[in-house]
Motif scaffolding. Structure first.
Motif, mmCIF file in Angstrom:
data_model
loop_
_atom_site.group_PDB
_atom_site.id
_atom_site.type_symbol
_atom_site.label_atom_id
_atom_site.label_comp_id
_atom_site.label_asym_id
_atom_site.label_seq_id
_atom_site.Cartn_x
_atom_site.Cartn_y
_atom_site.Cartn_z
ATOM 1 N N LEU A 1 2.315 -9.868 11.440
ATOM 2 C CA LEU A 1 2.119 -8.461 11.083
ATOM 3 C C LEU A 1 2.655 -8.241 9.675
ATOM 4 N N ALA A 2 1.872 -7.533 8.849
ATOM 5 C CA ALA A 2 2.284 -7.193 7.490
ATOM 6 C C ALA A 2 2.319 -5.674 7.364
ATOM 7 N N LEU A 3 3.453 -5.144 6.960
ATOM 8 C CA LEU A 3 3.692 -3.701 6.942
ATOM 9 C C LEU A 3 3.793 -3.208 5.501
ATOM 10 N N HIS A 4 2.973 -2.227 5.173
ATOM 11 C CA HIS A 4 2.838 -1.768 3.785
ATOM 12 C C HIS A 4 3.923 -0.771 3.389
ATOM 13 N N CYS A 5 3.904 -0.390 2.132
ATOM 14 C CA CYS A 5 4.873 0.546 1.571
ATOM 15 C C CYS A 5 4.435 1.991 1.794
ATOM 16 N N ASN B 1 -1.482 1.367 1.878
ATOM 17 C CA ASN B 1 -2.140 1.122 3.157
ATOM 18 C C ASN B 1 -2.277 -0.385 3.335
ATOM 19 N N GLY B 2 -2.701 -0.797 4.514
ATOM 20 C CA GLY B 2 -2.714 -2.206 4.836
ATOM 21 C C GLY B 2 -3.665 -3.044 4.012
ATOM 22 N N HIS C 1 7.056 -4.687 3.276
ATOM 23 C CA HIS C 1 7.284 -4.319 1.883
ATOM 24 C C HIS C 1 7.823 -2.900 1.828
ATOM 25 N N SER C 2 8.936 -2.704 1.116
ATOM 26 C CA SER C 2 9.503 -1.384 0.883
ATOM 27 C C SER C 2 9.889 -0.738 2.223
ATOM 28 N N ILE C 3 9.351 0.438 2.554
ATOM 29 C CA ILE C 3 9.684 1.018 3.857
ATOM 30 C C ILE C 3 9.185 0.122 4.982
ATOM 31 N N THR D 1 9.299 6.122 -10.185
ATOM 32 C CA THR D 1 10.305 5.103 -9.894
ATOM 33 C C THR D 1 9.766 3.978 -9.028
ATOM 34 N N TRP D 2 8.981 4.323 -8.003
ATOM 35 C CA TRP D 2 8.645 3.355 -6.976
ATOM 36 C C TRP D 2 7.161 3.013 -6.882
ATOM 37 N N GLY D 3 6.306 3.785 -7.516
ATOM 38 C CA GLY D 3 4.881 3.602 -7.280
ATOM 39 C C GLY D 3 4.183 2.593 -8.154
ATOM 40 N N GLY D 4 4.654 2.420 -9.377
ATOM 41 C CA GLY D 4 3.999 1.492 -10.275
ATOM 42 C C GLY D 4 2.611 1.932 -10.693
ATOM 43 N N VAL D 5 2.335 3.240 -10.582
ATOM 44 C CA VAL D 5 1.025 3.764 -10.972
ATOM 45 C C VAL D 5 1.219 4.977 -11.869
#
Length: 256
Positions: free
Chosen positions: A18-22, A26-27, A84-86, A147-151
């Motif tokens: 399982l891979a969990l996104h920030c 989204n996945g 990743h992240s949260i 700070t956290w988004g990189g966008v």
């Protein structure tokens, strides 16, 4: 409990992961990483509530608990958890609660701020929460992403800005869990009970609090490795998928 939308890619069907996104992702961004690891595992990536194609968060239980329960319900046998992240904090919460369910644990930039209190990081998260609750969700979203988004906020389409503005309420709801450990992830004996191989991954350009969190977690874990990706920041699964996949592979192989 509503069911999350699941994204699954071809892979080694006998070894699920399982891979969990920030937050605010989204996945789908796990796709290139799943392709690189298809010879070892088959990756499934759920969309969190209010993200991707999953239903909206209902408001109860708290967001972190809701995601944890949905994710835990997908685990039928010991598997590899990647977050990743949260998403990394959700993976860690599951591993602390049920270490027998985890074959390996890869934590990319876990944002469990309670593990290493940092006045600047705490103040920034409190400011985001306060803006969201004061009826300024767009300002809160812009500040969080800086700070956290990189966008770039300016580069987002109107529909993307609207989505990010809606999702900032989810960020605000996680403050108690991430800053004050409401879920009690750091309880005595919890981290120490994880006997699966653990890998902590961070970007070299990430906020300093990430390295401090990694230090604090690693000191209490039985079998832990550390890795830093040069020239990468918080969103490294998206910006540096090849390097991230190579590191995940090392941890998967340790648990094979």
């Amino acid at each position: 409990m509503t069911q999350p939308h699941l994204r699954e890619w071809p892979g080694h069907a006998d070894r699920p992961a399982l891979a969990l996104h920030c937050m605010m992702g989204n996945g789908s961004y796990w796709r290139p990483i799943a392709a690189q690891l298809a010879d070892l595992v088959q990756i499934t990536a759920p969309d969190m509530p209010g993200h991707g194609q999953s239903p909206d968060w209902t408001g109860a239980p708290d967001f972190h608990t809701a995601v944890t329960r949905q994710t835990a319900a997908l685990i039928q046998r010991p598997l590899d958890l990647i977050g990743h992240s949260i998403g990394a904090t959700v993976a860690l919460r599951i591993a602390v609660a049920a270490p027998e369910a985890v074959r390996s644990l890869t934590l990319i930039e876990p944002v469990l701020f309670a593990a290493a209190r940092d006045a600047d990081a705490d103040a920034e998260m409190d400011r985001v929460r306060d803006l969201a609750r004061a009826g300024q969700p767009e300002d809160a979203a812009r500040r969080f992403l800086d700070t956290w988004g990189g966008v770039s906020w300016e580069a987002q389409t109107p529909s993307s800005r609207a989505r990010l503005t809606r999702q900032i309420a989810l960020v605000a709801d996680t403050n108690d869990t991430l800053l004050h450990d409401r879920a009690n992830l750091l309880r005595e004996g919890g981290l120490e009970a994880i006997d699966a191989p653990v890998l902590l991954v961070m970007g070299a350009q990430s906020p300093p609090v990430i390295a401090a969190i990694a230090d604090a977690l690693a000191q209490r874990m039985q079998d832990v490795g550390r890795a830093t990706v040069p020239d990468a920041a918080h969103m490294l699964p998206i910006t540096h998928p090849r390097q991230v996949a190579d590191l995940i592979r090392l941890n998967l192989e340790r648990a094979s």
